[in-house]
Enzyme design. Structure first.
Site, short mmCIF file in Angstrom:
data_model
loop_
_atom_site.label_atom_id
_atom_site.label_comp_id
_atom_site.label_asym_id
_atom_site.label_seq_id
_atom_site.Cartn_x
_atom_site.Cartn_y
_atom_site.Cartn_z
N ASP A 77 0.94 -1.23 0.08
CA ASP A 77 0.12 -0.08 0.07
C ASP A 77 0.95 1.26 -0.15
O ASP A 77 1.78 1.20 0.81
CB ASP A 77 -1.03 0.15 1.37
CG ASP A 77 -1.96 1.11 1.11
OD1 ASP A 77 -2.97 0.58 0.68
OD2 ASP A 77 -1.67 2.08 1.65
N ILE A 78 0.65 2.41 -0.69
CA ILE A 78 1.29 3.58 -1.08
C ILE A 78 1.26 4.34 0.20
O ILE A 78 -0.03 4.70 0.61
CB ILE A 78 1.12 4.06 -2.32
CG1 ILE A 78 1.31 3.40 -3.43
CG2 ILE A 78 1.80 5.49 -2.50
CD1 ILE A 78 0.82 3.85 -4.85
N ASN A 85 -2.31 13.06 -3.44
CA ASN A 85 -3.26 13.61 -4.43
C ASN A 85 -3.84 14.80 -4.05
O ASN A 85 -4.14 15.68 -4.99
CB ASN A 85 -4.68 12.50 -4.39
CG ASN A 85 -4.51 11.26 -5.31
OD1 ASN A 85 -3.71 11.53 -6.34
ND2 ASN A 85 -5.04 10.17 -5.36
N ASP A 94 -1.16 9.75 -10.30
CA ASP A 94 -0.86 8.64 -11.44
C ASP A 94 0.47 8.45 -11.81
O ASP A 94 0.81 7.22 -11.75
CB ASP A 94 -1.57 9.12 -12.80
CG ASP A 94 -3.01 8.97 -12.61
OD1 ASP A 94 -3.52 8.43 -11.54
OD2 ASP A 94 -3.93 9.34 -13.50
N GLU A 120 -4.50 2.51 -4.78
CA GLU A 120 -3.26 2.42 -4.31
C GLU A 120 -2.81 1.37 -3.68
O GLU A 120 -1.62 1.25 -3.02
CB GLU A 120 -2.87 3.76 -3.40
CG GLU A 120 -3.34 3.40 -2.00
CD GLU A 120 -4.74 4.01 -1.70
OE1 GLU A 120 -5.09 4.42 -0.64
OE2 GLU A 120 -5.64 4.11 -2.71
#
Length: 227
Positions: A77-78, A85, A94, A120
């Site tokens: 997971d980012i 964002n 993106d 993500e």
């Protein structure tokens, strides 16, 4: 779908038209193969999409149950992706997703399946991955992604990190994809709660068999005995 529409869809997605004379058997087969590949890929990253991942996960856990060979599932997971964002916009978001996908693809073997399974969230199935190498593999992926930098301007750069959770499929046990994912998810939550940008795998490579897995195992045995 008409042939011209199918071909247009293929070209718009960045694929080359199939080789051969349009309308020939070879051309039509190439078009079908390309469309099948397109349907199994995430449009932004080119990795396997969630549907393709879930099908592969089911096949792998069945293989482990029959063969007893080890297999590792990693879920990534980012870190702080919403903040990216909100601060820089979805175009940069993106870019971050693509950078993570590139880092993941750089670290896996041809037999492994990296996938984007959510906004993500990523996952990778590693067949025949011995428990002794699990932490090393997970850490290599985490470090590779951390090393990638996005240049926003000549003086402004953005780093990317991920949290990684992993679990081995229970060997010789008739488990389920959802239970395997739950185990990896638990480790992902642990990685996040311990500060993010880290890897957490199950403490032991041999997972405890849950009550649900026992039911799957004995249910199979009983039904087999009754035939």
């Amino acid at each position: 779908m008409k042939l011209d529409q199918a071909l247009q869809l293929l070209v718009q997605s960045g694929h080359k038209p199939p080789p051969g004379a349009p309308g020939s058997v070879a051309w039509l087969q190439g078009l079908i193969d390309a469309l099948c590949d397109l349907s199994s890929r995430d449009a932004l990253t080119g990795l396997a999409n969630r549907r393709s991942f879930e099908a592969a996960l089911a096949r792998e856990i069945d293989r482990v149950a029959r063969s007893g060979e080890p297999a590792l599932l990693l879920i990534l997971d980012i870190d702080h992706f919403k903040r990216v964002n909100d601060t820089y916009g979805h175009v940069v978001g993106d870019q971050v997703i693509r950078i993570v996908a590139e880092g993941l693809a750089d670290c896996v073997r041809p037999m492994d399946l990296p996938a984007r399974v959510g906004g993500e969230e990523f996952a990778v199935i590693l067949p025949n991955c011995p428990p002794a190498f699990g932490q090393t593999v997970a850490e290599r992926i985490r470090a590779k992604i951390e090393s990638k930098i996005i240049s926003l301007t000549p003086t402004q750069h953005l780093g990317v990190t991920v949290s990684v959770g992993g679990a081995f499929a229970p060997q010789w046990v008739r488990s389920s994809p959802s239970l395997w994912c739950e185990r990896a998810d638990l480790q992902l939550y642990r990685a996040k709660s311990e500060g993010r940008n880290r890897t957490c795998l199950e403490p032991t490579p041999v997972s405890l068999v849950s009550a649900e897995e026992k039911g799957l195992l004995f249910g199979n045995t009983l039904s087999g005995d009754s035939e």
